[in-house]
Design a protein around this motif. Structure first.
Motif, PDB file in Angstrom:
ATOM      1  N   ILE A  72      47.022  35.864  28.158  1.00 47.50           N
ATOM      2  CA  ILE A  72      46.086  35.341  29.337  1.00 47.50           C
ATOM      3  C   ILE A  72      45.207  34.630  28.669  1.00 47.50           C
ATOM      4  O   ILE A  72      44.597  33.470  29.189  1.00 47.50           O
ATOM      5  CB  ILE A  72      45.370  36.446  29.754  1.00 47.50           C
ATOM      6  N   GLU A  80      48.080  33.942  34.460  1.00 42.48           N
ATOM      7  CA  GLU A  80      47.262  35.161  34.363  1.00 42.48           C
ATOM      8  C   GLU A  80      47.856  36.293  35.195  1.00 42.48           C
ATOM      9  O   GLU A  80      48.160  37.514  34.905  1.00 42.48           O
ATOM     10  CB  GLU A  80      45.714  34.868  34.871  1.00 42.48           C
ATOM     11  N   GLU A  83      46.573  40.259  26.946  1.00 43.09           N
ATOM     12  CA  GLU A  83      45.366  39.680  26.709  1.00 43.09           C
ATOM     13  C   GLU A  83      45.477  38.622  26.058  1.00 43.09           C
ATOM     14  O   GLU A  83      44.821  37.351  26.311  1.00 43.09           O
ATOM     15  CB  GLU A  83      44.108  40.582  25.909  1.00 43.09           C
ATOM     16  N   ARG A  87      46.521  28.328  35.491  1.00 46.64           N
ATOM     17  CA  ARG A  87      46.128  29.396  35.051  1.00 46.64           C
ATOM     18  C   ARG A  87      46.187  30.559  35.870  1.00 46.64           C
ATOM     19  O   ARG A  87      46.354  31.647  35.182  1.00 46.64           O
ATOM     20  CB  ARG A  87      44.592  29.101  34.649  1.00 46.64           C
ATOM     21  N   TYR A 114      51.314  37.635  33.666  1.00 49.37           N
ATOM     22  CA  TYR A 114      51.032  38.280  32.465  1.00 49.37           C
ATOM     23  C   TYR A 114      50.534  39.857  32.876  1.00 49.37           C
ATOM     24  O   TYR A 114      50.736  40.936  32.486  1.00 49.37           O
ATOM     25  CB  TYR A 114      50.112  37.677  31.443  1.00 49.37           C
ATOM     26  N   GLN A 115      49.865  39.889  34.172  1.00 46.92           N
ATOM     27  CA  GLN A 115      49.437  41.113  34.802  1.00 46.92           C
ATOM     28  C   GLN A 115      50.533  41.738  35.218  1.00 46.92           C
ATOM     29  O   GLN A 115      50.668  43.120  35.138  1.00 46.92           O
ATOM     30  CB  GLN A 115      48.396  40.870  35.937  1.00 46.92           C
TER      31      GLN A 115
END
Length: 432
Positions: free
Chosen positions: A415, A144, A412, A140, A147-148
């Protein structure tokens, strides 16, 4: 993603001069991006030092489980029996003097060793699922962070496009100022926004470097290892049902399996505690060798014994059984609490996933084009003197807001998919 909201005023100033063409790119390179992401995830879950340390902890528990239930070493006894003090080394003066060799072995009560092995094996099972849970959490974190970085890349792409448009606007304002169609303050304002855009670009590049360093730390490689820009993502429709996700979490979430192993361990420990009310045994065998004395042949002799403890100390045994019962009840309640958390996380995740998906579609299918058309109309009116500079700024603000909401919704959405994978303990069901 909180830092994007802290930079919102600067984003708004930069986005005033964005064109609509940035969002129109398709996600044709998405499979390649997904392949890169999965390669990073695989590298993280196999080479991260924390995971490797957890694996060694699990191997330690496996080795400890193999030690459980082992018999104590047998005891060897060598001695002399009935020797005469006045002649201690003469074994042929008295017929009762004998040299003794004996061996003894302590044996736990029937079933204790099996329960010891079962309890220790379940303890190592708890450690094994703890390692899998850490791997799940690491997956995870990698996704995350990825994707940031994706959202930062989209913002940098916006800044680069805005730089070209803003340079054109500065030249346009200067040209109109020379012919008296615009005020000097409009030229200064355009130049100021260009400087602020450069400031934002520098901030985004620093944020990207920090995010890349964090991602490289997760996958155990040098912090300055480059990550190419991430291609735009095209959302794909998915149908996820809460009840199905809860069933998947129950069957594959490592934390659920770890708590079930703790419950089973407590039950094995309770059965073992009840076995403590029964005695353990010590079996011994002795051989006594005697020398002939006068007319006595000195026949050899043997002795066999069976000894056991008397389990009369009941208080600590009852306390041990009560301890195991409490551990079972605790693990049962922890499992119930985890199931509640999973249900809530799935419901929240699905709600946020649906919101981000609908928001992205709303902007992609209408609002981006509308905002872009309004911004272009204001710019055209400014060139012909039919619109003010403030109207141009307002049109670009609306377009930037649409762009920001669209890319934020896409990031989002991805994520939240990673969060749901973490909640259920494995891949999501394939799109129907």
């Amino acid at each position: 993603m909180r830092f994007f909201f802290r930079l919102m005023p600067a984003f708004l100033l930069v986005g005033l001069f964005m064109g609509p063409g940035v969002t129109a790119r398709a996600g044709d390179r998405q499979p390649q991006g997904e392949e890169r992401l999965e390669a990073l995830v695989d590298r993280a879950v196999t080479g991260n030092p924390e995971i490797l340390a957890s694996e060694e902890q699990w191997r330690m528990s496996v080795a400890q489980a193999r030690q459980a239930g082992a018999l104590d070493d047998p005891m060897l006894m060598l001695g002399v029996q009935n020797a005469l003090i006045r002649d201690p080394f003469n074994f042929s003066r008295d017929a009762m003097t004998s040299k003794v060799v004996g061996i003894s072995q302590k044996v736990p009560f029937f079933g204790k060793r099996d329960l010891m092995r079962e309890e220790a094996g379940l303890e190592s099972e708890v450690e094994r699922w703890a390692v899998e849970e850490r791997r799940l959490e690491l997956r995870r974190l990698v996704k995350e962070t990825w994707y940031q970085i994706y959202l930062i890349d989209r913002s940098l792409e916006t800044v680069r496009t805005s730089a070209i448009l803003l340079d054109d606007l500065v030249r346009q304002a200067e040209s109109m100022y020379t012919v008296g169609k615009a005020g000097q303050q409009e030229v200064f304002q355009a130049q100021l926004e260009r400087s602020r855009m450069e400031e934002l670009r520098l901030g985004l590049e620093q944020r990207r470097a920090s995010a890349i360093a964090a991602l490289n730390a997760l996958v155990s490689r040098p912090p300055d290892t480059a990550i190419p820009p991430i291609a735009p993502i095209k959302l794909r429709p998915r149908t996820l049902v809460a009840a199905e996700l809860e069933r998947l979490a129950e069957s594959q979430r490592p934390a659920v399996k770890a708590l079930q192993a703790k419950i089973d361990k407590g039950r094995a420990g309770e059965r073992l505690a009840r076995k403590e009310f029964y005695p353990d045994f010590t079996v011994s065998l002795e051989y006594m060798q005697r020398e002939p004395v006068d007319d006595m042949r000195g026949d050899d002799m043997y002795a066999a014994q069976l000894t056991f403890n008397l389990p009369v100390q009941q208080e600590w045994r009852r306390a041990k059984a009560a301890e195991m019962q409490a551990s079972i009840r605790m693990a049962v309640q922890e499992r119930a609490a985890l199931r509640n958390q999973i249900g809530k996380a799935i419901a929240d995740g699905l709600a946020q996933l649906e919101r981000s998906r609908k928001l992205a579609l709303l902007y992609e299918q209408g609002m981006l084009a509308q905002a872009g058309g309004a911004a272009e109309a204001a710019m055209a009116g400014y060139r012909t003197g039919k619109a003010t500079f403030a109207e141009v700024l307002a049109g670009r603000v609306n377009l930037f807001n649409a762009e920001r909401e669209y890319h934020g919704a896409v990031a989002e959405h991805q994520i939240q998919l990673a969060v749901l994978e973490n909640v259920i303990g494995g891949p999501l069901p394939p799109p129907r």
